[in-house]
Design an enzyme around this catalytic site. Structure first.
Site, PDB file in Angstrom:
ATOM      1  N   HIS A  48       9.543  -3.429   3.340  1.00  0.00           N
ATOM      2  CA  HIS A  48       9.155  -3.654   1.935  1.00  0.00           C
ATOM      3  C   HIS A  48      10.398  -3.887   1.080  1.00  0.00           C
ATOM      4  O   HIS A  48      10.404  -4.733   0.180  1.00  0.00           O
ATOM      5  CB  HIS A  48       8.425  -2.432   1.371  1.00  0.00           C
ATOM      6  CG  HIS A  48       7.121  -2.129   2.038  1.00  0.00           C
ATOM      7  ND1 HIS A  48       6.939  -1.029   2.828  1.00  0.00           N
ATOM      8  CD2 HIS A  48       5.926  -2.785   2.008  1.00  0.00           C
ATOM      9  CE1 HIS A  48       5.684  -1.000   3.255  1.00  0.00           C
ATOM     10  NE2 HIS A  48       5.052  -2.052   2.779  1.00  0.00           N
ATOM     11  N   GLN A  95      -2.762 -12.088   8.222  1.00  0.00           N
ATOM     12  CA  GLN A  95      -2.947 -11.866   6.780  1.00  0.00           C
ATOM     13  C   GLN A  95      -2.266 -12.977   5.988  1.00  0.00           C
ATOM     14  O   GLN A  95      -2.820 -13.533   5.047  1.00  0.00           O
ATOM     15  CB  GLN A  95      -2.371 -10.503   6.396  1.00  0.00           C
ATOM     16  CG  GLN A  95      -2.227 -10.276   4.902  1.00  0.00           C
ATOM     17  CD  GLN A  95      -1.885  -8.838   4.559  1.00  0.00           C
ATOM     18  OE1 GLN A  95      -2.735  -7.968   4.619  1.00  0.00           O
ATOM     19  NE2 GLN A  95      -0.647  -8.577   4.191  1.00  0.00           N
ATOM     20  N   MET A 152       0.849  -1.193   0.000  1.00  0.00           N
ATOM     21  CA  MET A 152       0.000   0.000   0.000  1.00  0.00           C
ATOM     22  C   MET A 152       0.885   1.244   0.000  1.00  0.00           C
ATOM     23  O   MET A 152       0.435   2.332   0.368  1.00  0.00           O
ATOM     24  CB  MET A 152      -0.936  -0.021   1.208  1.00  0.00           C
ATOM     25  CG  MET A 152      -1.886  -1.228   1.163  1.00  0.00           C
ATOM     26  SD  MET A 152      -3.420  -0.998   2.064  1.00  0.00           S
ATOM     27  CE  MET A 152      -2.818  -0.727   3.702  1.00  0.00           C
ATOM     28  N   GLY A 153       2.142   1.079  -0.411  1.00  0.00           N
ATOM     29  CA  GLY A 153       3.046   2.226  -0.506  1.00  0.00           C
ATOM     30  C   GLY A 153       3.594   2.663   0.837  1.00  0.00           C
ATOM     31  O   GLY A 153       3.552   1.902   1.798  1.00  0.00           O
ATOM     32  N   LEU A 199       6.702   3.094   1.463  1.00  0.00           N
ATOM     33  CA  LEU A 199       7.605   1.947   1.600  1.00  0.00           C
ATOM     34  C   LEU A 199       8.731   2.214   2.597  1.00  0.00           C
ATOM     35  O   LEU A 199       9.253   3.309   2.703  1.00  0.00           O
ATOM     36  CB  LEU A 199       8.194   1.597   0.228  1.00  0.00           C
ATOM     37  CG  LEU A 199       7.152   1.305  -0.859  1.00  0.00           C
ATOM     38  CD1 LEU A 199       7.835   0.942  -2.167  1.00  0.00           C
ATOM     39  CD2 LEU A 199       6.180   0.202  -0.448  1.00  0.00           C
ATOM     40  N   LYS A 222       5.071  -9.773   9.543  1.00  0.00           N
ATOM     41  CA  LYS A 222       4.508  -8.857  10.544  1.00  0.00           C
ATOM     42  C   LYS A 222       2.978  -8.981  10.555  1.00  0.00           C
ATOM     43  O   LYS A 222       2.360  -8.991  11.589  1.00  0.00           O
ATOM     44  CB  LYS A 222       4.901  -7.401  10.268  1.00  0.00           C
ATOM     45  CG  LYS A 222       4.355  -6.475  11.356  1.00  0.00           C
ATOM     46  CD  LYS A 222       4.872  -5.077  11.236  1.00  0.00           C
ATOM     47  CE  LYS A 222       4.179  -4.304  10.153  1.00  0.00           C
ATOM     48  NZ  LYS A 222       2.791  -3.919  10.504  1.00  0.00           N
TER      49      LYS A 222
END
Ligand code: PAF
Length: 284
Positions: free
Chosen positions: A37, A156, A30-31, A33, A152
């Site tokens: 990431h 999910q 989702m950016g 970063l 993390k």
């Protein structure tokens, strides 16, 4: 490195890569970063011929309008970082490029097999419906050989593994370890919203989690849970939303240390909600 917002253009880039026999690595984000990431993208670049990163603040996974509004958006800076580490294509669509009106307004249904009933799922109703909705769409567009996710977001990741299994997707999901700041704080785009003082308090979260590994062998999972919650709540500025020690696959609470256990936490540091987790490995 190309930046594309149109799904059809993305499809045509991907099919060209496929025709030339290239393997495709994919990191959905989702950016905003950070080094966490960066580690996912670096791993993807090391293992695939063509590397795609998506940057999309997915509205359907936010159950709090304020959180969606405040989510940091830093496309230019993100693109600079991605170019340097060898990303070949950024897919950065707008909500209209991805969703019809109906999709935006109706909950996406998925059989979670109970994985969404605890922790993040319980405190953020509908969150994982939105995650599965967007990740399944992105997988259809990018058709990656491998996709990279950080540990993390432990719950999910468990849900993405289930999605791939029950939808018979052929992508390989690569689990990547949590990257931490020097203080131990798990890297997160939300850390950008912490003041310097809050950052100091927030470092207590991982400190207590790591400490709990030392006292866990003398205690039951229930006692460790209570201890972790009271130690973190005793820190100025921190308020635990939940701490649960769960089986690493079923995500059901563990009663004894005989199962592979992960402790998952959500903590408010002021208005900023942070998550983290830790594995307990006990001699069996
Ligand atoms: O982990 C995230 O950043 C998001 O949940 C994801 C997987 C990119 C889907 O929007």
């Amino acid at each position: 490195m190309k930046i594309i917002s149109n799904p059809e253009e993305l499809r045509s880039e991907i099919s060209n890569m496929r025709l030339s026999g290239k393997t495709i690595g994919f990191v959905p984000t989702m950016g905003a970063l950070h080094d966490g990431h960066k580690s996912l993208v670096a791993k993807s670049v090391g293992e695939n011929d063509f590397n795609v990163v998506s940057i999309f603040v997915n509205p359907t996974q936010f159950n709090n309008a304020e959180d969606l509004k405040k989510y940091p958006r830093t496309l230019e800076r993100d693109a600079e970082m991605l170019e340097k580490i060898g990303c070949n294509l950024i897919f950065a669509p707008q909500p209209d490029d991805i969703y019809s009106k109906d999709e935006m307004n109706q909950r996406f249904e998925f059989d979670f097999g109970g994985l969404d009933e605890v922790m993040e799922g319980a405190f953020r109703p509908g969150h994982f419906n939105g995650v599965v909705q967007i990740v399944s769409k992105l997988f259809k567009l990018v058709e990656p050989d491998k996709a990279y996710f950080g540990e993390k977001d432990f719950q999910q990741l468990a849900i993405i593994h289930r999605m791939v299994r029950i939808m018979n997707m052929k992508v390989e999901i690569v689990d990547c370890p949590i990257v931490r700041e020097q203080s131990g704080l798990a890297m997160s785009s939300r850390n950008e919203r912490l003041t310097d003082e809050q950052r100091k308090y927030a470092a207590e979260i991982s400190k207590v989690l790591f400490e709990s590994r030392n006292f866990a062998p003398e205690l039951t999972p229930g006692q460790v849970t209570d201890e972790v919650i009271s130690k973190i709540n005793a820190t100025t500025g921190l308020c635990v939303e939940y701490y649960q020690i769960v089986n690493d696959t079923t995500l059901l609470p563990v009663e004894t240390w005989s199962e592979p256990a992960v402790g998952c936490i959500a903590v408010f540091c002021g208005e900023v909600r942070l998550i983290d987790n830790i594995r307990y490995t006990m001699p069996r």
